[in-house]
Design a protein around this motif. Structure first.
Motif, PDB file in Angstrom:
ATOM      1  N   SER A 102      -7.070  -2.133   1.029  1.00  9.61           N
ATOM      2  CA  SER A 102      -6.520  -1.888  -0.312  1.00  9.61           C
ATOM      3  C   SER A 102      -5.731  -0.583  -0.358  1.00  9.61           C
ATOM      4  CB  SER A 102      -7.655  -1.857  -1.338  1.00  9.61           C
ATOM      5  OG  SER A 102      -7.159  -1.637  -2.632  1.00  9.61           O
ATOM      6  N   LYS A 103      -6.288   0.480   0.226  1.00  8.16           N
ATOM      7  CA  LYS A 103      -5.596   1.774   0.216  1.00  8.16           C
ATOM      8  C   LYS A 103      -4.314   1.718   1.037  1.00  8.16           C
ATOM      9  CE  LYS A 103      -8.201   5.294  -0.161  1.00  8.16           C
ATOM     10  NZ  LYS A 103      -9.186   6.385   0.037  1.00  8.16           N
ATOM     11  N   THR A 104      -4.368   1.008   2.160  1.00  5.36           N
ATOM     12  CA  THR A 104      -3.173   0.846   2.986  1.00  5.36           C
ATOM     13  C   THR A 104      -2.074   0.137   2.202  1.00  5.36           C
ATOM     14  OG1 THR A 104      -4.463   0.776   5.026  1.00  5.36           O
ATOM     15  CG2 THR A 104      -2.279  -0.208   5.085  1.00  5.36           C
ATOM     16  N   HIS A 105      -2.434  -0.929   1.492  1.00  2.00           N
ATOM     17  CA  HIS A 105      -1.469  -1.643   0.658  1.00  2.00           C
ATOM     18  C   HIS A 105      -0.839  -0.706  -0.372  1.00  2.00           C
ATOM     19  CE1 HIS A 105      -1.246  -6.120   1.092  1.00  2.00           C
ATOM     20  NE2 HIS A 105      -2.112  -5.833   2.030  1.00  2.00           N
ATOM     21  N   GLN A 106      -1.654   0.084  -1.034  1.00  2.00           N
ATOM     22  CA  GLN A 106      -1.146   0.985  -2.074  1.00  2.00           C
ATOM     23  C   GLN A 106      -0.149   1.990  -1.513  1.00  2.00           C
ATOM     24  OE1 GLN A 106      -4.634   2.723  -3.875  1.00  2.00           O
ATOM     25  NE2 GLN A 106      -5.449   0.740  -4.517  1.00  2.00           N
ATOM     26  N   ARG A 107      -0.464   2.562  -0.362  1.00  2.00           N
ATOM     27  CA  ARG A 107       0.426   3.560   0.229  1.00  2.00           C
ATOM     28  C   ARG A 107       1.743   2.943   0.681  1.00  2.00           C
ATOM     29  NH1 ARG A 107      -4.048   6.803   3.942  1.00  2.00           N
ATOM     30  NH2 ARG A 107      -4.938   8.053   2.245  1.00  2.00           N
ATOM     31  N   MET A 108       1.655   1.766   1.292  1.00  2.07           N
ATOM     32  CA  MET A 108       2.876   1.119   1.745  1.00  2.07           C
ATOM     33  C   MET A 108       3.729   0.679   0.567  1.00  2.07           C
ATOM     34  SD  MET A 108       1.575  -1.022   5.085  1.00  2.07           S
ATOM     35  CE  MET A 108       3.231  -1.325   5.694  1.00  2.07           C
ATOM     36  N   HIS A 109       3.091   0.188  -0.498  1.00 10.37           N
ATOM     37  CA  HIS A 109       3.840  -0.210  -1.692  1.00 10.37           C
ATOM     38  C   HIS A 109       4.533   1.001  -2.323  1.00 10.37           C
ATOM     39  CE1 HIS A 109       3.298  -4.502  -2.688  1.00 10.37           C
ATOM     40  NE2 HIS A 109       2.259  -4.408  -1.885  1.00 10.37           N
ATOM     41  N   ALA A 110       3.857   2.160  -2.338  1.00 12.67           N
ATOM     42  CA  ALA A 110       4.460   3.365  -2.916  1.00 12.67           C
ATOM     43  C   ALA A 110       5.713   3.761  -2.142  1.00 12.67           C
ATOM     44  CB  ALA A 110       3.448   4.507  -2.919  1.00 12.67           C
ATOM     45  N   PHE A 111       5.642   3.703  -0.809  1.00  8.65           N
ATOM     46  CA  PHE A 111       6.808   4.030   0.011  1.00  8.65           C
ATOM     47  C   PHE A 111       7.939   3.042  -0.226  1.00  8.65           C
ATOM     48  CE2 PHE A 111       9.111   2.964   3.920  1.00  8.65           C
ATOM     49  CZ  PHE A 111       9.796   4.147   4.109  1.00  8.65           C
ATOM     50  N   ILE A 112       7.614   1.758  -0.244  1.00 11.99           N
ATOM     51  CA  ILE A 112       8.645   0.728  -0.400  1.00 11.99           C
ATOM     52  C   ILE A 112       9.252   0.777  -1.794  1.00 11.99           C
ATOM     53  CG2 ILE A 112       9.010  -1.775  -0.468  1.00 11.99           C
ATOM     54  CD1 ILE A 112       6.875  -1.852   1.854  1.00 11.99           C
ATOM     55  N   SER A 113       8.460   1.156  -2.801  1.00 10.34           N
ATOM     56  CA  SER A 113       9.003   1.310  -4.156  1.00 10.34           C
ATOM     57  C   SER A 113      10.105   2.364  -4.178  1.00 10.34           C
ATOM     58  CB  SER A 113       7.891   1.688  -5.134  1.00 10.34           C
ATOM     59  OG  SER A 113       6.964   0.632  -5.282  1.00 10.34           O
ATOM     60  N   LYS A 114       9.908   3.447  -3.421  1.00  7.76           N
ATOM     61  CA  LYS A 114      10.948   4.486  -3.339  1.00  7.76           C
ATOM     62  C   LYS A 114      12.206   3.946  -2.660  1.00  7.76           C
ATOM     63  CE  LYS A 114       8.586   7.708  -1.236  1.00  7.76           C
ATOM     64  NZ  LYS A 114       8.243   9.000  -0.601  1.00  7.76           N
ATOM     65  N   GLU A 115      12.000   3.147  -1.621  1.00  9.35           N
ATOM     66  CA  GLU A 115      13.148   2.558  -0.929  1.00  9.35           C
ATOM     67  C   GLU A 115      13.925   1.605  -1.835  1.00  9.35           C
ATOM     68  OE1 GLU A 115      14.456   2.836   2.244  1.00  9.35           O
ATOM     69  OE2 GLU A 115      13.181   4.592   2.527  1.00  9.35           O
TER      70      GLU A 115
END
Length: 422
Positions: free
Chosen positions: A165-178
């Motif tokens: 779950s935490k991994t998903h959140q971090r990756m989503h945060a990065f991709i949201s910036k992209e």
């Protein structure tokens, strides 16, 4: 079998698997995705029905128009491999850990339109996320059959679900910036990457089928799948090169004859390097990095061969079983690239029952890119290095998202040419 709340079918032989590949009633995924307490929005990998067809069509069009088969993409991969090989000259320890940032750069170029330095903090974060997710998530684990357990187990901190779950959140945060950066960049008619392609399609549609959250989920799925499978396969390939030095030398002799030492390899070189191709096929067969397919669901009552499959049953394709079937592969537990060679070893033949990327309408869309990477990395490494180990190798596997090497190998990379200009 009855597994949890589901009737479950496991297809283990080629005749029935071939039948299942062609069955449109077996194209659906589990109704709530693979980890329903974590991924509330489904990616194209987990979708079913018309919404899956629309998203898959977009992905295939993008790969055809921008990525696969384009000389520019192969050149970009070649440049990335050159950077990776240069880094190996300084330190070749912990090869899988070093491979991941390089392989994932090729996926990053397709998704984000750029590659990253290996020490980029964001890149380190998402590469570590891929590794944690791949180690923690078991596709055929108990949660596939008891999905109602996911939320309670997250709350209790069990089954590695907090890590996922935490991994998903971090990756989503990065991709949201992209995604935001892509939306804010100067308007251009040129499609440079997958995010561009998706946003362009989104702007032209009158329905709400293409959503920002779905875009983020797609990017996560593609990044994880494209990075993990190629990294794991290359790691196994290098293990077999060390275990069988005669095969390492045989590939190197093809390199000398077809490419030489001054030129970087091209994917087209594979056409004159049958043993190299046969070696990679045998790695894919014997290790079957994706031993089972992503879960299928029967969208209606159907049949696989003579067997009745009720609607909403789960269906697994056992690629490992097919790839180790002695009726198809003599001595299937023996590593033997020559089984793929014909016409006095001058021609490589891939039989239809070698299916490392699955087959049919839900085959992996990145198969073409993966094959380019597997060939160019393997040839690039052997063009520059001899690989050996002073210690016995362990071929034990860890079962997560893929079959990964369980123990870190102690490998020695010796410079093959003292004056290599590649």
């Amino acid at each position: 079998m009855k597994l949890g709340q589901y009737d479950t079918f496991v297809v283990c032989d080629w005749d029935n698997l071939k039948d299942a590949f062609a069955n449109d009633a077996l194209l659906a995924r589990p109704a709530k995705g693979f980890i329903s307490g974590i991924e509330e929005t489904l990616s194209v990998i987990a979708m079913s029905g018309d919404v899956w067809r629309e998203h898959r069509r977009l992905s295939l069009n993008f790969l055809r128009n921008v990525g696969l088969g384009k000389r520019e993409m192969e050149t970009l991969i070649s440049e990335e491999i050159h950077q990776f090989l240069s880094s190996l000259e300084d330190d070749a320890n912990d090869l899988p850990q070093r491979l991941m940032p390089s392989v994932s750069n090729n996926i990053a170029a397709l998704l984000f339109g750029r590659i990253f330095y290996y020490d980029d903090p964001d890149k380190i974060m998402i590469d570590q996320g891929v590794q944690r997710f791949s180690e923690s998530f078991q596709l055929t684990g108990i949660l596939s059959f008891f999905p109602w357990l996911i939320k309670p187990l997250i709350a209790l901190g069990k089954a590695n679900l907090k890590v996922i779950s935490k991994t998903h959140q971090r990756m989503h945060a990065f991709i949201s910036k992209e995604v935001l950066a892509h939306k804010n960049k100067v308007k251009s008619t040129e499609i440079e990457d997958y995010i561009d392609e998706y946003l362009n399609a989104q702007s032209k549609r009158k329905d709400n089928l293409f959503k920002d959250m779905t875009l983020r989920r797609n990017v996560v799925g593609f990044f994880v799948a494209g990075s993990e499978t190629v990294t794991s396969t290359l790691t196994w390939a290098i293990m077999y090169l060390v275990q069988y030095p005669q095969y390492q030398e045989k590939i190197r002799s093809e390199i000398q004859e077809v490419i030489g030492t001054e030129k970087r390899p091209d994917f087209s070189d594979r056409l004159r390097m049958p043993f190299t191709q046969a070696f990679l096929y045998e790695v894919q067969r014997i290790e079957s990095v994706v031993a089972f397919n992503l879960i299928r669901r029967a969208s209606q009552d159907t049949k696989i061969g003579p067997y009745n499959v009720p609607k909403d049953s789960l269906v697994f394709f056992n690629f490992w079983s097919v790839h180790h079937d002695p009726k198809l592969w003599p001595n299937p537990d023996k590593f033997n690239p020559n089984r793929f060679l014909a016409e006095n070893s001058t021609k490589v033949v891939k039989p239809p029952y070698l299916v490392p990327f699955s087959a049919g309408k839900r085959a992996c869309p990145g198969e073409g890119l993966a094959n380019v990477e597997l060939f160019l990395y393997t040839v690039g490494i052997l063009q520059r290095f001899k690989i050996k180990s002073d210690k016995p190798l362990s071929f034990d596997a860890h079962f997560g998202l893929t079959r990964r090497l369980k123990y870190k190998p102690d490998l020695i990379f010796e410079k093959y040419l003292s004056n290599n200009s590649i």
